[in-house]
Design an enzyme around this catalytic site. Structure first.
Site, PDB file in Angstrom:
ATOM      1  N   HIS A   1       0.856  -1.188   0.000  1.00 36.57           N
ATOM      2  CA  HIS A   1       0.000   0.000   0.000  1.00 36.57           C
ATOM      3  C   HIS A   1       0.892   1.239   0.000  1.00 36.57           C
ATOM      4  O   HIS A   1       2.065   1.191   0.395  1.00 36.57           O
ATOM      5  CB  HIS A   1      -0.886   0.021   1.240  1.00 36.57           C
TER       6      HIS A   1
ATOM      7  N   GLU B   1       1.046   3.810   1.934  1.00 34.91           N
ATOM      8  CA  GLU B   1       1.597   4.151   3.239  1.00 34.91           C
ATOM      9  C   GLU B   1       2.765   3.251   3.609  1.00 34.91           C
ATOM     10  O   GLU B   1       3.785   3.704   4.131  1.00 34.91           O
ATOM     11  CB  GLU B   1       0.528   4.029   4.338  1.00 34.91           C
TER      12      GLU B   1
END
Length: 158
Positions: free
Chosen positions: A55, A57
């Site tokens: 992801h 992040e």
């Protein structure tokens, strides 16, 4: 605290979301900043990397750890265009990110108050300041457009 700096960094995260969209990934971008200096950036790459944990992040946290030569990221702000999921929220807590700023809420899997709120739990030994909804419309629109196009393309292929 919604500042001009916050908006500028979220705009940068949106550019990264566009990159992930252009690469065929769900359009989410993230940047990590310390003292108004870019430390790291990331964009969704699970398909390309064959990695469910890739992801935006997580990619930014991994890069920041390498750039700072430390797995802990105190006094940093992570800007992300979509409310973090459980995995990403947990990584932020373990990395000791100081603040997270997100754009679009995620009513299905958002963990900063939309579906659940992991950040407000007092049993964590680290608390993260959270600001949600910054540039909500812009961050949400890129996702809406992406999934609308995907649904349209899926109908054509059948």
């Amino acid at each position: 605290m919604n500042t001009l700096e916050d908006q500028q960094w979220m705009q940068h995260a949106l550019k990264l979301a566009e990159r992930s969209r252009d690469e065929g990934e769900v359009p989410v971008g993230a940047v990590i900043v310390k003292e108004n200096q870019l430390i790291a950036e990331g964009w969704n790459q699970p398909i390309d990397k064959h990695d469910a944990t890739a992801h935006a992040e997580i990619m930014a946290i991994r890069a920041a750890g390498k750039n700072l030569n430390n797995y802990r990221l105190p006094h940093t702000t992570l800007y992300v265009t979509l409310e973090p999921c459980t995995m990403c929220a947990g990584a932020m807590i373990h990395a000791r990110v100081g603040r997270v700023v997100f754009g679009a809420p995620d009513p299905r899997t958002g963990t900063a108050g939309s579906a659940i709120d992991l950040f407000s739990q007092d049993y964590h030994n680290h608390q993260i300041e959270v600001l949600g909804g910054l540039m909500r419309e812009e961050c949400g629109q890129i996702l809406k457009d992406f999934f609308k196009a995907r649904r349209k393309n899926n109908k054509v292929k059948k």
